[in-house]
Design a protein around this motif. Structure first.
Motif, short mmCIF file in Angstrom:
data_model
loop_
_atom_site.label_atom_id
_atom_site.label_comp_id
_atom_site.label_asym_id
_atom_site.label_seq_id
_atom_site.Cartn_x
_atom_site.Cartn_y
_atom_site.Cartn_z
N ASP A 7 11.00 11.33 31.46
CA ASP A 7 11.17 12.79 31.54
C ASP A 7 11.42 13.24 32.97
O ASP A 7 12.26 14.10 33.23
N TYR A 8 10.66 12.67 33.92
CA TYR A 8 10.86 13.02 35.32
C TYR A 8 12.24 12.60 35.82
O TYR A 8 12.87 13.31 36.61
N MET A 9 12.70 11.45 35.36
CA MET A 9 14.02 10.97 35.79
C MET A 9 15.12 11.93 35.33
O MET A 9 16.12 12.11 36.01
N VAL A 10 14.94 12.54 34.17
CA VAL A 10 15.91 13.51 33.67
C VAL A 10 15.77 14.82 34.43
O VAL A 10 16.76 15.40 34.88
N ASP A 11 14.54 15.29 34.62
CA ASP A 11 14.31 16.58 35.29
C ASP A 11 14.71 16.58 36.76
O ASP A 11 15.12 17.61 37.29
N ILE A 12 14.59 15.45 37.42
CA ILE A 12 14.86 15.40 38.86
C ILE A 12 16.33 15.69 39.19
O ILE A 12 16.65 16.16 40.27
N ARG A 13 17.20 15.48 38.24
CA ARG A 13 18.64 15.68 38.49
C ARG A 13 18.97 17.13 38.82
O ARG A 13 19.91 17.40 39.56
N LYS A 14 18.19 18.09 38.31
CA LYS A 14 18.48 19.49 38.60
C LYS A 14 18.14 19.85 40.05
O LYS A 14 18.57 20.89 40.54
N TYR A 15 17.41 18.99 40.75
CA TYR A 15 17.07 19.21 42.15
C TYR A 15 18.05 18.53 43.10
O TYR A 15 17.91 18.64 44.30
N GLN A 16 19.04 17.84 42.56
CA GLN A 16 20.00 17.13 43.40
C GLN A 16 21.23 18.00 43.64
O GLN A 16 21.80 18.57 42.72
N LYS A 17 21.62 18.08 44.90
CA LYS A 17 22.79 18.87 45.29
C LYS A 17 24.06 18.02 45.20
O LYS A 17 23.99 16.81 45.02
N SER A 18 25.19 18.65 45.34
CA SER A 18 26.48 17.95 45.24
C SER A 18 26.68 16.92 46.36
O SER A 18 27.47 16.00 46.21
N ASP A 19 25.94 17.08 47.48
CA ASP A 19 26.06 16.10 48.57
C ASP A 19 25.18 14.87 48.35
O ASP A 19 25.13 13.96 49.16
N GLY A 20 24.45 14.85 47.22
CA GLY A 20 23.59 13.72 46.89
C GLY A 20 22.15 13.89 47.30
O GLY A 20 21.28 13.16 46.87
N GLY A 21 21.88 14.87 48.17
CA GLY A 21 20.52 15.11 48.64
C GLY A 21 19.72 15.94 47.65
O GLY A 21 20.26 16.49 46.69
N PHE A 22 18.41 16.02 47.90
CA PHE A 22 17.52 16.77 47.02
C PHE A 22 16.94 17.98 47.74
O PHE A 22 16.81 17.99 48.96
N VAL A 23 16.60 18.99 46.95
CA VAL A 23 16.03 20.23 47.47
C VAL A 23 14.67 20.47 46.80
O VAL A 23 14.36 19.90 45.76
N TYR A 24 13.85 21.31 47.45
CA TYR A 24 12.53 21.62 46.89
C TYR A 24 12.64 22.60 45.72
O TYR A 24 11.87 22.53 44.77
N TRP A 25 13.58 23.54 45.82
CA TRP A 25 13.74 24.56 44.77
C TRP A 25 15.19 24.56 44.33
O TRP A 25 16.11 24.67 45.14
N TYR A 26 15.42 24.46 43.04
CA TYR A 26 16.79 24.39 42.55
C TYR A 26 17.33 25.75 42.12
O TYR A 26 18.51 25.91 41.95
N ASP A 27 16.48 26.73 41.95
CA ASP A 27 16.94 28.02 41.42
C ASP A 27 16.71 29.18 42.39
O ASP A 27 16.34 30.26 41.97
N VAL A 28 16.94 28.94 43.68
CA VAL A 28 16.72 30.00 44.65
C VAL A 28 17.86 31.00 44.64
O VAL A 28 18.97 30.70 44.18
N ASN A 29 17.59 32.15 45.15
CA ASN A 29 18.57 33.22 45.26
C ASN A 29 19.73 32.77 46.15
O ASN A 29 19.55 32.07 47.13
#
Length: 70
Positions: free
Chosen positions: A23-45
């Protein structure tokens, strides 16, 4: 088995550690940006730049590498 809270049914249920990991492996994808890096919040303004975080990305990739070895 571990306990988790199911917010839809509003009850505690049990889930295997393998299922939690999947489940975490699926959920983590929404935190990945197009440059391949990850962010803390995926739904910021859109008024706030949400750049990939190097340290978070390094930690996630290191953790995923360990999971893959299991």
């Amino acid at each position: 088995m571990i306990d988790y809270y199911d917010s839809e049914d509003k009850v505690y249920k049990k889930k295997s550690l393998d299922q939690v990991t999947k489940d975490y492996m699926v959920d983590i994808r929404k935190y990945q940006k197009s440059d391949g890096g990850f962010v803390y919040w995926y739904d910021v303004n859109n008024n706030y730049p949400n750049y990939s975080n190097f340290h978070l990305t390094s930690y996630i990739l290191s953790s995923l590498s360990e999971v893959e070895k299991m």
